[in-house]
Design an enzyme around this catalytic site. Structure first.
Site, mmCIF file in Angstrom:
data_model
loop_
_atom_site.group_PDB
_atom_site.id
_atom_site.type_symbol
_atom_site.label_atom_id
_atom_site.label_comp_id
_atom_site.label_asym_id
_atom_site.label_seq_id
_atom_site.Cartn_x
_atom_site.Cartn_y
_atom_site.Cartn_z
ATOM 1 N N SER A 253 65.770 -9.732 40.120
ATOM 2 C CA SER A 253 65.598 -10.154 38.749
ATOM 3 C C SER A 253 66.950 -10.477 38.114
ATOM 4 O O SER A 253 67.717 -11.259 38.660
ATOM 5 C CB SER A 253 64.840 -9.069 37.982
ATOM 6 O OG SER A 253 64.327 -9.555 36.784
ATOM 7 N N ASP A 482 55.566 -15.582 39.986
ATOM 8 C CA ASP A 482 56.355 -14.512 39.373
ATOM 9 C C ASP A 482 56.284 -14.650 37.854
ATOM 10 O O ASP A 482 56.597 -15.707 37.310
ATOM 11 C CB ASP A 482 57.805 -14.614 39.850
ATOM 12 C CG ASP A 482 58.652 -13.408 39.469
ATOM 13 O OD1 ASP A 482 58.551 -12.929 38.318
ATOM 14 O OD2 ASP A 482 59.447 -12.956 40.308
ATOM 15 N N HIS A 510 56.390 -9.730 40.570
ATOM 16 C CA HIS A 510 57.806 -9.967 40.290
ATOM 17 C C HIS A 510 58.652 -9.490 41.461
ATOM 18 O O HIS A 510 58.656 -8.310 41.793
ATOM 19 C CB HIS A 510 58.185 -9.214 39.010
ATOM 20 C CG HIS A 510 59.605 -9.419 38.578
ATOM 21 N ND1 HIS A 510 60.222 -10.648 38.624
ATOM 22 C CD2 HIS A 510 60.530 -8.542 38.099
ATOM 23 C CE1 HIS A 510 61.462 -10.515 38.176
ATOM 24 N NE2 HIS A 510 61.673 -9.263 37.864
#
Length: 541
Positions: A253, A482, A510
């Site tokens: 991320s 995602d 994710h």
């Protein structure tokens, strides 16, 4: 909330996960949202699910420039320091404190102390250190290491690498940014982020101002020095003091932005870098927020299609379209706006319910829990399930105290990029675009994007491309559905990096590594263990 912190959240997948299940919100600790206002998360955005452009304002013409290879004399003491390792309190892990200059432009102005942890490799033939970061910004890398990576990464990876984490400056154990106490954070996270009139708009703006003023008052020394560039430079000091000639790294991320920034600054020191759930550094704040809004809508539609096939779905029966499911959820949110429901001694208001729903979009493993929470709130007048999802996302404990996730999140985001909006009028103009990107979440996420408008220090960063010319192969991982870091960002980052290699996971959730795809895991493990990147165009499902 300038966007939702996108942390990688560890979940049991029935395969390689041996770590205890972390909060639903974190597939890794991250890094990712706030009362829709407290949720200033990573830079996320995504116009409409079909757009293929990369930047919207043309600001991505500049590329991040590499730093000189020679270490400046003023930084030599930092690069030459020796860490004193000690027991952490978690069996098998060691901790240390590393010093870095508070201000790299003026190293003599004082130090910042950064918390580091490691778990030693079990093989004598180790490859060096593997630094991990779960995202956010604001997620504790040390917490992620101790709760998941250090015990849940593949055994062969843990055998050959010292597993290492450092909480970035301003985060968790590394001189954390502080803004508001627990009661004031409660007020902040409960503020209505879908204002219906000028009075509610003024109340929302007032809360943004109070949050920013609190950060400025309680963390004045830090706020100008918690950028991603600063954190990447800290990582290079850590690489040196660990004795590694090159940096090996897995970032998820926002951790991909941190890792890519490192590669741009120090391309000749890139070892094996995995960037999972990639952020596109060429986007401005407004586009990031818009793209993330569309990403959450994509995830919600997948949830809606699955929900109506289940007997316990409170949002519709078989045959109900995703649009109708969204209408039912919005009607529930409107009802909460007027009449909050009881939640174990507290109240579930619209903003907290929205946060709870968005928290469950990060991983389909949370969909069952979300159905149960929605059923309790909608049919039994009990909001405790959704409130628990929201609390977990915000890292609020049973005593009403918050970690500094959301505070660090805002501090980093508001320094890295100029604000998405400078006032309510700009938000109102942008509402149609956000509501088109997500009929369910668009309005709230648009208003949440106002958070950096009142920040006490001016942004030092701008959108830019990262090319990292001369770097060794870098693996960029993107998941097609995602919610927090849209797949197009991974494609864009892989194309920007001169040595980028895109690895695609066709699926939901994710990030992708360690989530149950043997194809993804095998490709990444081969890269980490043998230095062999996946072939061009590699796709897994």
């Amino acid at each position: 909330m300038h966007t939702w912190p996108s942390l990688r959240r560890p979940q049991r997948t029935g395969r390689t996960r041996t770590a205890p299940r972390a909060r639903t919100r974190s597939r890794a600790t991250a890094r990712v949202t706030g009362a829709l206002i407290a949720a200033a998360a990573l830079l996320v955005s995504a116009c409409s699910a079909g757009s293929s452009t990369t930047a919207t304002t043309g600001a991505a013409e500049a590329a991040l420039a590499a730093l000189p290879r020679a270490t400046p004399a003023a930084l030599a003491p930092y690069y030459g320091q020796h860490l004193r390792w000690r027991a952490c309190g978690v069996p098998g892990f060691q901790c240390a404190t590393m010093k870095a200059p508070l201000d790299y432009a003026d190293p003599g102005a004082g130090d910042i102390k950064l918390a580091v942890a490691r778990k030693n490799a079990t093989s004598k033939d180790k490859l060096g250190s593997l630094l991990v970061n779960p995202g956010g910004p604001g997620g504790s890398a040390i917490g992620y290491l101790e709760q998941y990576a250090g015990i849940g990464y593949p055994a062969e990876v843990r055998a050959l690498y010292d597993m290492v984490a450092m909480d970035p400056r301003g985060v968790a154990r590394s001189e954390p940014v502080e803004c508001l106490d627990g009661p004031r954070m409660d007020t902040f996270t409960q503020t209505d982020v879908t204002p219906d009139d000028r009075q509610e708009t003024n109340a929302l703006v007032g809360q943004f101002r109070k949050f920013a003023e609190g950060c400025g008052a309680r963390s004045a020394r830090l706020l100008r020095h918690v950028s991603t560039v600063d954190a990447a430079r800290d990582m290079d000091i850590l690489r040196a003091v660990l004795g590694d000639p090159k940096l090996n790294y897995v970032g998820a991320s926002y951790g991909t932005f941190l890792g890519a920034t490192y590669a741009g600054l120090f391309p000749d020191r890139v070892g094996r870098l995995v960037l999972d759930g990639a952020v596109d550094p060429s986007l401005d704040s407004r586009r990031i927020n818009l793209d993330q809004t569309a990403g959450f809508e994509t995830a919600f539609q997948a949830f809606a299609k699955d929900c109506v096939t289940r007997s316990d779905c409170p949002l519709g029966a078989k045959g109900t379209t995703p649009a109708q499911v969204g209408d039912h959820l919005k009607a529930f949110f409107r009802k909460l706006d007027a009449h909050p429901v009881p939640a174990g001694g507290r109240k579930l208001v619209e903003s907290l319910a929205t946060t709870g729903v968005i928290a469950a979009m990060y991983d389909q493993a949370a969909w069952e829990r979300l159905r149960e929470a929605l059923t309790s709130a909608m049919r039994k007048n009990d909001g405790s399930g959704l409130l628990a999802l929201s609390d977990s996302y915000y890292e609020r404990d049973a005593k009403g105290q918050y970690s500094n996730l959301m505070m660090a999140n805002a501090a980093v985001n508001c320094l890295d990029l100029p604000p998405a909006f400078t006032g309510p009028e700009q938000v109102e103009e942008a509402l149609p675009a956000f509501e088109k990107a997500s009929p369910v979440f668009g309005a709230g996420l648009s208003w949440a994007s106002l958070n950096c408008a009142y920040w006490p220090v001016k942004a030092t960063g701008e959108p830019h491309r990262i090319e990292a010319k001369g770097a060794a192969p870098i693996v960029v991982v993107g998941t097609t559905r995602d919610p927090a870091t849209p797949y197009r960002w991974a494609r864009s980052l892989a194309a920007q990096l001169s040595s980028g290699r895109l690895l695609t996971y066709v699926g939901d959730g994710h990030t992708a590594y360690g989530r149950g795809s043997s194809c993804i895991d095998s490709a990444i493990n081969a890269y980490l263990l043998n230095g062999t990147p996946p072939p061009p165009g590699k796709r897994c499902s």
